[in-house]
Design an enzyme around this catalytic site. Structure first.
Site, mmCIF file in Angstrom:
data_model
loop_
_atom_site.group_PDB
_atom_site.id
_atom_site.type_symbol
_atom_site.label_atom_id
_atom_site.label_comp_id
_atom_site.label_asym_id
_atom_site.label_seq_id
_atom_site.Cartn_x
_atom_site.Cartn_y
_atom_site.Cartn_z
ATOM 1 N N GLU A 52 0.713 -1.262 0.087
ATOM 2 C CA GLU A 52 -0.049 -0.144 0.022
ATOM 3 C C GLU A 52 0.849 1.187 -0.051
ATOM 4 O OE1 GLU A 52 -3.227 0.315 -0.682
ATOM 5 O OE2 GLU A 52 -3.715 -1.701 -0.600
ATOM 6 N N GLY A 96 10.642 7.107 -6.275
ATOM 7 C CA GLY A 96 9.935 8.430 -5.912
ATOM 8 C C GLY A 96 9.390 8.557 -4.449
#
Length: 377
Positions: A52, A96
């Site tokens: 998640e 990122g």
DNA sequence: AAACCGGGGGT
DNA sequence: ACCCCAGGTTT
């Protein structure tokens, strides 16, 4: 308030009977349309958590290889808690939003130290962990523990807005309250995990942003937007921040077969990652050589740019001019920023942002001849 | 409420 | 070139 009225109107008319029918149709569709996702393999809270966090603002396809490598390297929350920040960042390289990786490690330490290594099963307790917000807490509770919890993210947000047929801005405070309220009514007491996964899957594959597949949607008869033909205008598109173009310079300083790296501080972009000497071109008033001496205390001869690469980061479009330089004297320093000299072989083991990695690959791939040209020793 | 954080993929 | 993505934190 008009917005409050719209909220009440949107929630009116969803009887328990209709919601039960909606769930039944959704389950039937999902059991046909299911695609494999990593966490379907188990209901392990650690695995759900990792996936998640990786999936925040990141597509499934991009996450899968990272997920596999991460679980292999850190198979348990204890293993993650014991890792160094640099090791975690290394596995995160290229994904990122690196604060996710730093928070992941911190949260693992809290779970080990304050929860005896077991994930709490309440939304509020999970949300207290670094990097876990309302959505991720609900996802862990419903997916891992199979207990009812609301989830609102990009896919379900769009789906809920259309089902409700509301033109309320889903990013506003009123819109958020409306969506979370509706989301709370959807997962049933029995097998809520499947319903939440089905809602997300439907949003991702059928109730898409541009061309929603209403003809093949199992919930068409429940959709207030489709009933009035408004599915293309709901939800209203977000206002895009303007792109700022900036020019930066990267300097690869070489000394005895090693290159100089600086570490980004916690208040900077790419916090915790390493990079070549890098700064906005506009900060250079005189020559690059003078700038290196004034800012980093390093004397070096700097060549003309040997490469230019462009990349986007958040709302910036960056043109990066890359220079080769030969160190002459002075140890690098800038405030409390750490520096290190590494050989080209070691570069692979240091976490770099994507743009830095491209430059590093260039140096390694160029070969001895070009390096000798770039770094006249 | 708005800004900030990265990078890839689709169109 | 522009849009979107299984969001969270900080100001």
């Amino acid at each position: 308030m008009a917005a409050q009225r719209a909220e009440e109107d949107a929630l009116a008319g969803w009887s328990a009977r209709e919601l039960a029918t909606l769930r039944r149709r959704l389950r039937a569709w999902y059991r046909e349309a299911a695609r494999p996702l990593p966490w379907r393999e188990s209901h392990d809270a650690y695995r759900v958590w990792i996936s998640e966090i990786m999936l925040q603002q990141t597509t499934v396809a991009a996450v899968i290889p990272y997920y596999e490598r991460f679980l292999t390297r850190f198979p348990t929350v204890a293993a993650l808690a014991a890792a160094s920040e640099s090791d975690v960042l290394q596995l995160w390289e290229g994904l990122g939003y690196y604060s996710r990786a730093r928070n992941l490690r911190r949260a693992a330490q809290v779970v080990v130290e304050q929860h005896a290594g077991e994930f709490p099963q309440a939304v509020e307790e999970l949300q207290a962990l670094p990097g876990i917000g309302r959505y991720t807490a609900g996802a862990i509770v419903s997916f891992a523990f199979n207990r009812p919890a609301p989830i609102v993210e990009a896919n379900t947000l769009r789906l809920y807005c259309r089902l409700l047929g509301t033109r309320v801005d889903p990013r506003s405070a009123v819109g958020q309250r409306l969506l979370w309220e509706f989301a709370g009514r959807l997962p049933p007491a029995s097998e809520p995990s499947e319903i939440n996964q089905a809602l997300m899957e439907l949003g991702a594959t059928v109730c898409t942003p541009r061309e929603p597949g209403c003809q093949r949607c199992p919930l068409l008869s429940h959709c207030r937007a489709a009933a009035t033909g408004l599915q293309h205008e709901i939800p209203p598109p977000a206002r895009r921040p303007e792109l700022t173009r900036v020019v930066e310079r990267a300097v690869v300083v070489r000394r005895r077969g090693q290159v100089l790296l600086m570490q980004h501080g916690v208040d900077e972009r790419w916090a915790g990652l390493w990079n070549f000497l890098r700064f906005p071109a506009e900060e250079v008033t005189g020559s690059l050589s003078e700038h290196l001496q004034q800012r980093f205390g390093v004397r070096a001869t700097v060549g003309d740019p040997f490469h230019t690469l462009t990349h986007g980061v958040t709302r910036y479009h960056i043109t990066l001019h890359c220079h080769a330089a030969q160190w002459q004297s002075g140890e690098p320093h800038e405030g409390t920023r750490p520096f290190q000299w590494v050989s080209l072989d070691q570069l692979a083991g240091v976490p770099l942002p994507q743009s830095g990695r491209k430059l590093a690959r260039l140096l390694v791939a160029e070969g001895t001849t070009t390096q000798r040209r770039l770094f006249a020793e």
